[in-house]
Design a protein around this motif. Structure first.
Motif, PDB file in Angstrom:
ATOM      1  N   ARG A 137       0.659  -1.089   0.076  1.00 57.67           N
ATOM      2  CA  ARG A 137      -0.044  -0.025  -0.018  1.00 57.67           C
ATOM      3  C   ARG A 137       0.937   1.261   0.061  1.00 57.67           C
ATOM      4  O   ARG A 137       1.687   1.366   0.898  1.00 57.67           O
ATOM      5  CB  ARG A 137      -0.809   0.022   1.091  1.00 57.67           C
ATOM      6  N   ASN A 138       0.588   1.949  -1.059  1.00 54.04           N
ATOM      7  CA  ASN A 138       1.268   3.275  -1.244  1.00 54.04           C
ATOM      8  C   ASN A 138       3.073   3.068  -1.296  1.00 54.04           C
ATOM      9  O   ASN A 138       3.708   4.052  -1.187  1.00 54.04           O
ATOM     10  CB  ASN A 138       0.840   4.376  -0.029  1.00 54.04           C
ATOM     11  N   ASN A 156      -2.510  -4.468  -2.568  1.00 55.67           N
ATOM     12  CA  ASN A 156      -2.454  -2.881  -2.474  1.00 55.67           C
ATOM     13  C   ASN A 156      -1.722  -2.332  -3.325  1.00 55.67           C
ATOM     14  O   ASN A 156      -0.944  -0.988  -2.926  1.00 55.67           O
ATOM     15  CB  ASN A 156      -2.345  -2.740  -1.284  1.00 55.67           C
ATOM     16  N   SER A 158       0.267  -0.205  -6.305  1.00 53.85           N
ATOM     17  CA  SER A 158      -0.195   0.403  -7.651  1.00 53.85           C
ATOM     18  C   SER A 158       1.067   1.009  -8.267  1.00 53.85           C
ATOM     19  O   SER A 158       1.808   1.700  -7.692  1.00 53.85           O
ATOM     20  CB  SER A 158      -0.901   1.845  -7.131  1.00 53.85           C
ATOM     21  N   ASP A 160       2.679   2.200 -12.458  1.00 56.05           N
ATOM     22  CA  ASP A 160       2.554   2.406 -13.905  1.00 56.05           C
ATOM     23  C   ASP A 160       3.338   1.533 -14.775  1.00 56.05           C
ATOM     24  O   ASP A 160       4.640   1.792 -14.852  1.00 56.05           O
ATOM     25  CB  ASP A 160       2.743   3.805 -14.105  1.00 56.05           C
ATOM     26  N   PRO A 177      -6.029  -4.387 -11.223  1.00 56.39           N
ATOM     27  CA  PRO A 177      -6.186  -2.984 -10.892  1.00 56.39           C
ATOM     28  C   PRO A 177      -5.281  -2.043 -10.599  1.00 56.39           C
ATOM     29  O   PRO A 177      -5.151  -1.133 -10.722  1.00 56.39           O
ATOM     30  CB  PRO A 177      -7.629  -3.177  -9.756  1.00 56.39           C
ATOM     31  N   GLY A 178      -4.270  -2.677 -10.041  1.00 56.12           N
ATOM     32  CA  GLY A 178      -2.823  -1.994  -9.441  1.00 56.12           C
ATOM     33  C   GLY A 178      -2.035  -1.543 -10.506  1.00 56.12           C
ATOM     34  O   GLY A 178      -1.302  -0.697 -10.282  1.00 56.12           O
ATOM     35  N   LEU A 179      -2.307  -2.192 -11.777  1.00 55.54           N
ATOM     36  CA  LEU A 179      -1.574  -1.748 -12.966  1.00 55.54           C
ATOM     37  C   LEU A 179      -2.469  -0.795 -13.761  1.00 55.54           C
ATOM     38  O   LEU A 179      -1.875  -0.031 -14.428  1.00 55.54           O
ATOM     39  CB  LEU A 179      -1.331  -2.765 -13.794  1.00 55.54           C
ATOM     40  N   ASN A 181      -4.403   1.914 -12.175  1.00 59.40           N
ATOM     41  CA  ASN A 181      -5.012   2.971 -11.477  1.00 59.40           C
ATOM     42  C   ASN A 181      -4.947   4.384 -12.203  1.00 59.40           C
ATOM     43  O   ASN A 181      -5.838   5.120 -11.733  1.00 59.40           O
ATOM     44  CB  ASN A 181      -4.301   3.091 -10.098  1.00 59.40           C
ATOM     45  N   LYS A 182      -3.972   4.422 -12.895  1.00 61.51           N
ATOM     46  CA  LYS A 182      -3.614   6.051 -13.304  1.00 61.51           C
ATOM     47  C   LYS A 182      -4.611   6.146 -14.391  1.00 61.51           C
ATOM     48  O   LYS A 182      -4.883   7.342 -14.703  1.00 61.51           O
ATOM     49  CB  LYS A 182      -2.326   5.951 -14.006  1.00 61.51           C
ATOM     50  N   ASN A 184      -7.876   5.715 -13.946  1.00 61.97           N
ATOM     51  CA  ASN A 184      -9.034   6.034 -13.216  1.00 61.97           C
ATOM     52  C   ASN A 184     -10.531   5.308 -13.664  1.00 61.97           C
ATOM     53  O   ASN A 184     -11.558   6.105 -13.721  1.00 61.97           O
ATOM     54  CB  ASN A 184      -9.406   7.505 -12.974  1.00 61.97           C
TER      55      ASN A 184
END
Length: 188
Positions: A137-138, A156, A158, A160, A177-179, A181-182, A184
């Motif tokens: 996460r983060n 968790n 993320s 690019d 989804p973590g790939l 995220n950018k 949206n």
């Protein structure tokens, strides 16, 4: 430099008694406290650390060669200032929140059940790495080499794909989804 070989250290608090400056070879540390301790220039070769606390320790020039960390608290550590020559570590069940691996070459490194929240993984070389059941996460991935890395059970994260090298990396469907995220997107 003092050479200490094949010794076992248990329940020692290095915040109140100084760790001898030297080279530790094939040593095992159990439940030792290195919190905020200055480990500058220390050398650990084929050592194992079990349930130790390294929170905010100074790792400037510290050498970790074939070292295992199990169940250790390592919050806020800056591994990017470690001695890079022969740097090789494995982590299992460790708290690595806010740790920095900036720019390090750690091919085939293994993280198992580790918490890497808000860690700096920028410009690191994690080719062939494994992030088995890790919480990312983060965590910050930018210009990170993750070629052939295994993130199938990581959660968790993320990152690019356009700003990181991910050729041959392994992801689960749940991790896709973590790939993305950018972009949206609303993925269900």
């Amino acid at each position: 430099m003092l050479l200490l070989q094949e010794k076992i250290y248990e329940k020692l608090d290095y915040t109140t008694q100084a760790l001898k400056k030297g080279e530790y070879d094939n040593c095992t540390f159990y439940n030792c406290n290195f919190s905020s301790v200055d480990l500058t220039g220390m050398v650990f070769t084929e050592c194992v650390f079990n349930d130790c606390n390294f929170t905010m320790a100074n790792l400037k020039g510290t050498a970790f060669k074939e070292v295992e960390f199990n169940g250790c608290k390592m919050t806020g550590l800056n591994f990017s200032i470690c001695e890079p020559f022969l740097l090789a570590m494995q982590f299992s069940d460790c708290q690595l929140n806010l740790a920095s691996f900036y720019g390090l070459k750690l091919k085939n490194i293994r993280f198992k059940k580790c918490n890497l929240e808000e860690s700096d993984l920028i410009q690191a070389d994690f080719r062939g790495a494994s992030f088995d059941e890790c919480n990312l996460r983060n965590a910050v991935f930018e210009n990170t080499n993750l070629e052939k890395a295994d993130l199938r059970s990581a959660v968790n994260f993320s990152l690019d794909p356009e700003n990181n090298r991910i050729e041959g990396a392994k992801f689960s469907l749940d991790g896709l989804p973590g790939l993305l995220n950018k972009y949206n997107l609303d993925i269900e």
